[in-house]
Scaffold this motif. Sequence first.
Motif, short mmCIF file in Angstrom:
data_model
loop_
_atom_site.label_atom_id
_atom_site.label_comp_id
_atom_site.label_asym_id
_atom_site.label_seq_id
_atom_site.Cartn_x
_atom_site.Cartn_y
_atom_site.Cartn_z
N SER A 1 -4.84 -1.81 7.78
CA SER A 1 -6.14 -1.65 7.14
C SER A 1 -6.99 -0.64 7.92
O SER A 1 -6.67 -0.27 9.06
CB SER A 1 -6.87 -2.99 7.09
OG SER A 1 -7.28 -3.38 8.39
N PHE A 2 -8.10 -0.23 7.31
CA PHE A 2 -8.99 0.70 8.00
C PHE A 2 -9.56 0.09 9.27
O PHE A 2 -9.67 0.76 10.30
CB PHE A 2 -10.12 1.14 7.06
CG PHE A 2 -9.72 2.27 6.14
CD1 PHE A 2 -9.84 3.58 6.54
CD2 PHE A 2 -9.21 2.00 4.88
CE1 PHE A 2 -9.47 4.62 5.71
CE2 PHE A 2 -8.83 3.04 4.03
CZ PHE A 2 -8.96 4.36 4.44
N SER A 3 -9.90 -1.20 9.24
CA SER A 3 -10.44 -1.83 10.44
C SER A 3 -9.36 -1.94 11.52
O SER A 3 -9.63 -1.73 12.71
CB SER A 3 -11.03 -3.20 10.12
OG SER A 3 -10.05 -4.06 9.56
N CYS B 1 -9.00 6.86 1.12
CA CYS B 1 -7.85 6.59 0.24
C CYS B 1 -6.84 5.68 0.95
O CYS B 1 -6.81 5.59 2.18
CB CYS B 1 -7.14 7.89 -0.12
SG CYS B 1 -8.19 9.16 -0.86
N THR B 2 -6.00 5.03 0.16
CA THR B 2 -4.83 4.34 0.68
C THR B 2 -3.65 5.29 0.56
O THR B 2 -3.44 5.89 -0.50
CB THR B 2 -4.54 3.06 -0.11
OG1 THR B 2 -5.61 2.13 0.11
CG2 THR B 2 -3.23 2.43 0.32
N THR B 3 -2.87 5.44 1.63
CA THR B 3 -1.75 6.38 1.63
C THR B 3 -0.44 5.62 1.83
O THR B 3 -0.28 4.89 2.81
CB THR B 3 -1.91 7.43 2.73
OG1 THR B 3 -3.13 8.17 2.51
CG2 THR B 3 -0.74 8.40 2.74
N ALA C 1 -16.03 7.05 11.60
CA ALA C 1 -17.39 6.72 11.15
C ALA C 1 -17.40 6.37 9.68
O ALA C 1 -18.11 5.46 9.24
CB ALA C 1 -18.32 7.90 11.42
N LEU C 2 -16.59 7.07 8.90
CA LEU C 2 -16.50 6.78 7.47
C LEU C 2 -15.58 5.58 7.21
O LEU C 2 -15.80 4.81 6.29
CB LEU C 2 -15.98 8.01 6.72
CG LEU C 2 -16.95 9.20 6.69
CD1 LEU C 2 -16.24 10.45 6.19
CD2 LEU C 2 -18.13 8.89 5.78
N GLY D 1 -13.20 -1.38 5.81
CA GLY D 1 -12.77 -2.69 6.28
C GLY D 1 -11.31 -3.02 6.10
O GLY D 1 -10.43 -2.38 6.64
N ASP D 2 -11.07 -4.08 5.30
CA ASP D 2 -9.72 -4.61 5.14
C ASP D 2 -8.88 -3.85 4.11
O ASP D 2 -7.72 -4.21 3.87
CB ASP D 2 -9.78 -6.08 4.73
CG ASP D 2 -10.33 -6.96 5.84
OD1 ASP D 2 -10.22 -6.56 7.02
OD2 ASP D 2 -10.87 -8.04 5.54
N LYS D 3 -9.44 -2.84 3.52
CA LYS D 3 -8.66 -2.03 2.57
C LYS D 3 -7.52 -1.34 3.32
O LYS D 3 -7.71 -0.82 4.42
CB LYS D 3 -9.56 -0.98 1.92
CG LYS D 3 -8.81 -0.11 0.93
CD LYS D 3 -9.66 1.04 0.42
CE LYS D 3 -8.80 1.91 -0.49
NZ LYS D 3 -9.49 3.14 -0.90
N PRO D 4 -6.29 -1.32 2.75
CA PRO D 4 -5.19 -0.63 3.44
C PRO D 4 -5.47 0.86 3.60
O PRO D 4 -5.80 1.55 2.63
CB PRO D 4 -3.98 -0.86 2.53
CG PRO D 4 -4.33 -2.07 1.72
CD PRO D 4 -5.82 -2.00 1.52
N ALA D 5 -5.33 1.34 4.83
CA ALA D 5 -5.39 2.77 5.08
C ALA D 5 -4.01 3.38 4.85
O ALA D 5 -3.87 4.44 4.23
CB ALA D 5 -5.84 3.05 6.51
#
Length: 313
Positions: free
Chosen positions: A35-37, A232-234, A14-15, A20-24
């Motif tokens: 990415s998160f998506s 965050c990006t890990t 949900a968060l 979106g396209d930011k690297p998870a």
Amino acid sequence: MRIPDVSLTDIILALAKQFGDKPAFIDGPTGRSISFSELGDQIGRVAGALRERGFGKGDVAAIYSPNVMEYAIVVHAAATLGGAVTTANPLYTAEELKFQLTDASASVLFTIGMFLDKANEAVEGTGVKEIITFDGAEGTTPYATLLNSDPVAQEPVDPGEDIVVLPYSSGTTGLPKGVMLTHTNLVANLLQTAAATDCRQMTEEDTLIAVLPFFHIYGMVVIMNFGLYQGCTTVVVPRFDMEEFLGLVSDHGVTVAHLVPPIVLGLAKHPAVDNYDLSKLDLIFCGAAPLGEGVASEACQRLGCELQQGYGL
């Protein structure tokens, strides 16, 4: 604080939608990223593939692997179906792994080619019907084929009763014991971590480094899941090597590092530290064992960062 009555995966995804396209996750050795998506989509697809295999509520998937980006996807795919994941130490012998697979009633095993001989030996006589390898090792089901399935949504769960992860702890006596953690247990743990008022909070501006193992509850909750929860990006690291670790911290501008005392000692003493730009690292979180004040102070002064310690009971 009221703990929401939701599944672990629901509260994280949900968060995550807003990022979106930011690297998870970024794979340290190769630079690949998810990415998160993409993360949300792949969790649904792997869940779909597991459901096609008959995996459902109350079933258990096992992971016997070093840190890989797909680790989190498997955990949340099983959770999506109301199942659980049991996480095994990648240093286990075949005999030790067999005990855990049997004790946890695992039906599918995720691993890598390097561990395949031990995995094949361990699954004999257990309830494991299929071995899936993250790197597509010969003679196994390649993980990549799971992504061809149609995504499925979260199945109904009872967050306070349904087990979502089953890590094994050596405890104090006898054989390792499965620790039965529910969705509510881990959701509460995320909220506890976020509510630690004397700690500098992680945000979506932070980049973490996951050098501690995801099979351990420290790596799974405080790094893998809390990193996702906070946006965050890990940077994911399968094994610790001081020079590689320093290079990844420098190259990716890591701001928060979750470590254990031997690594903090290395940061305080190792000559190679001076060869890398670690200026963006402003917080070290250390746990799992005692850390002396002298070593902590020396590391902080050398790196110009803050260090916080934590432990669980």
